[in-house]
Scaffold this motif. Structure first.
Motif, PDB file in Angstrom:
ATOM      1  N   ALA A  14     -23.156 -11.497  25.904  1.00 18.35           N
ATOM      2  CA  ALA A  14     -22.340 -10.437  26.504  1.00 18.35           C
ATOM      3  C   ALA A  14     -22.835 -10.046  27.892  1.00 18.35           C
ATOM      4  O   ALA A  14     -22.222  -9.222  28.572  1.00 18.35           O
ATOM      5  N   GLY A  15     -23.964 -10.612  28.323  1.00 20.76           N
ATOM      6  CA  GLY A  15     -24.502 -10.314  29.648  1.00 20.76           C
ATOM      7  C   GLY A  15     -25.319  -9.041  29.714  1.00 20.76           C
ATOM      8  O   GLY A  15     -25.588  -8.531  30.801  1.00 20.76           O
ATOM      9  N   LEU A  16     -25.758  -8.540  28.578  1.00 17.86           N
ATOM     10  CA  LEU A  16     -26.515  -7.285  28.553  1.00 17.86           C
ATOM     11  C   LEU A  16     -28.025  -7.483  28.602  1.00 17.86           C
ATOM     12  O   LEU A  16     -28.749  -6.613  29.069  1.00 17.86           O
ATOM     13  N   ILE A  17     -28.490  -8.610  28.107  1.00 21.53           N
ATOM     14  CA  ILE A  17     -29.922  -8.896  28.051  1.00 21.53           C
ATOM     15  C   ILE A  17     -30.178 -10.223  28.760  1.00 21.53           C
ATOM     16  O   ILE A  17     -29.381 -11.152  28.658  1.00 21.53           O
ATOM     17  N   GLU A  18     -31.307 -10.298  29.459  1.00 21.97           N
ATOM     18  CA  GLU A  18     -31.723 -11.523  30.142  1.00 21.97           C
ATOM     19  C   GLU A  18     -32.767 -12.225  29.291  1.00 21.97           C
ATOM     20  O   GLU A  18     -33.570 -11.575  28.618  1.00 21.97           O
ATOM     21  N   GLN A  19     -32.763 -13.552  29.344  1.00 24.41           N
ATOM     22  CA  GLN A  19     -33.756 -14.335  28.613  1.00 24.41           C
ATOM     23  C   GLN A  19     -34.300 -15.435  29.510  1.00 24.41           C
ATOM     24  O   GLN A  19     -33.557 -16.045  30.285  1.00 24.41           O
ATOM     25  N   ASP A  20     -35.627 -15.678  29.417  1.00 27.29           N
ATOM     26  CA  ASP A  20     -36.257 -16.812  30.082  1.00 27.29           C
ATOM     27  C   ASP A  20     -37.402 -17.301  29.202  1.00 27.29           C
ATOM     28  O   ASP A  20     -37.505 -16.885  28.041  1.00 27.29           O
ATOM     29  N   ASP A  21     -38.243 -18.158  29.738  1.00 24.17           N
ATOM     30  CA  ASP A  21     -39.352 -18.713  28.963  1.00 24.17           C
ATOM     31  C   ASP A  21     -40.364 -17.658  28.536  1.00 24.17           C
ATOM     32  O   ASP A  21     -41.123 -17.870  27.593  1.00 24.17           O
ATOM     33  N   GLN A  22     -40.386 -16.531  29.230  1.00 24.87           N
ATOM     34  CA  GLN A  22     -41.355 -15.470  28.944  1.00 24.87           C
ATOM     35  C   GLN A  22     -40.883 -14.522  27.836  1.00 24.87           C
ATOM     36  O   GLN A  22     -41.667 -13.748  27.313  1.00 24.87           O
ATOM     37  N   GLY A  23     -39.583 -14.526  27.529  1.00 23.78           N
ATOM     38  CA  GLY A  23     -39.059 -13.635  26.498  1.00 23.78           C
ATOM     39  C   GLY A  23     -37.706 -13.070  26.891  1.00 23.78           C
ATOM     40  O   GLY A  23     -36.952 -13.689  27.637  1.00 23.78           O
ATOM     41  N   VAL A  24     -37.409 -11.882  26.383  1.00 23.16           N
ATOM     42  CA  VAL A  24     -36.134 -11.223  26.656  1.00 23.16           C
ATOM     43  C   VAL A  24     -36.388  -9.908  27.372  1.00 23.16           C
ATOM     44  O   VAL A  24     -37.450  -9.299  27.228  1.00 23.16           O
ATOM     45  N   CYS A  25     -35.404  -9.473  28.153  1.00 23.02           N
ATOM     46  CA  CYS A  25     -35.578  -8.257  28.933  1.00 23.02           C
ATOM     47  C   CYS A  25     -34.240  -7.524  29.067  1.00 23.02           C
ATOM     48  O   CYS A  25     -33.211  -8.140  29.340  1.00 23.02           O
ATOM     49  N   PHE A  26     -34.266  -6.228  28.866  1.00 26.31           N
ATOM     50  CA  PHE A  26     -33.149  -5.353  29.193  1.00 26.31           C
ATOM     51  C   PHE A  26     -33.631  -4.582  30.416  1.00 26.31           C
ATOM     52  O   PHE A  26     -34.378  -3.615  30.296  1.00 26.31           O
TER      53      PHE A  26
END
Length: 113
Positions: A87-99
Motif C-alpha cells: 500500500a506504500g505505507l512502509i518501506e523495506q530494504d535489506d536492513q529491515g522495515v521502516c515507517f
C-alpha cells in the motif's frame, strides 16, 4: 517531524494535488490516498494500525522486532507488513522495515447518502 496524511479521495482529486505541487514546486507533506473509505479500512485493519502505532518514530526495525512490539506471531506480522508495504505505507530494504514518520493524520468525511 514528518507527518503522513492518509486521505480518501478519488483519482481526479489526487491527480489535481499532484499537478498543483508540480506547477508550484512547493514541498508538501507526504500523502497516501485511498479511493474509498472501504479501501482505507481494508488496508488499515486493526492489527495493521497497531503495527503502524508501534513503528511510528521507531526508525528501521527487523520483522521480529515489530512482532515483539505488538506481541504477535512473526508470520502473521510478516503478512501484515507486506500488505502495508504494497500500500506504500512502509518501506523495506535489506536492513529491515521502516515507517519513516513521527505522526499520522487520517482525513476523510462521511457525507449523508
Amino acid at each position: 517531524m514528518p507527518i503522513l496524511t492518509m486521505k480518501v479521495q478519488d483519482l481526479d482529486a489526487s491527480l489535481g494535488d499532484f499537478v498543483q505541487a508540480w506547477n508550484t514546486g512547493a514541498q508538501s507533506d507526504p500523502v497516501v490516498s485511498f479511493a474509498s473509505p472501504e479501501l482505507l479500512w481494508q488496508v488499515l485493519t486493526a492489527k495493521r494500525w497497531q503495527i503502524l502505532k508501534a513503528m511510528t518514530g521507531a526508525g528501521r526495525l527487523s520483522i521480529r522486532a515489530v512482532a515483539r512490539r505488538v506481541g504477535r506471531d512473526v508470520k502473521a506480522v510478516h503478512a501484515d507488513l507486506h500488505a502495508l508495504i504494497d500500500a506504500g505505507l512502509i518501506e523495506q530494504d535489506d536492513q529491515g522495515v521502516c515507517f519513516p514518520y513521527d505522526a499520522v493524520h487520517v482525513d476523510f468525511m462521511l457525507d449523508a447518502a
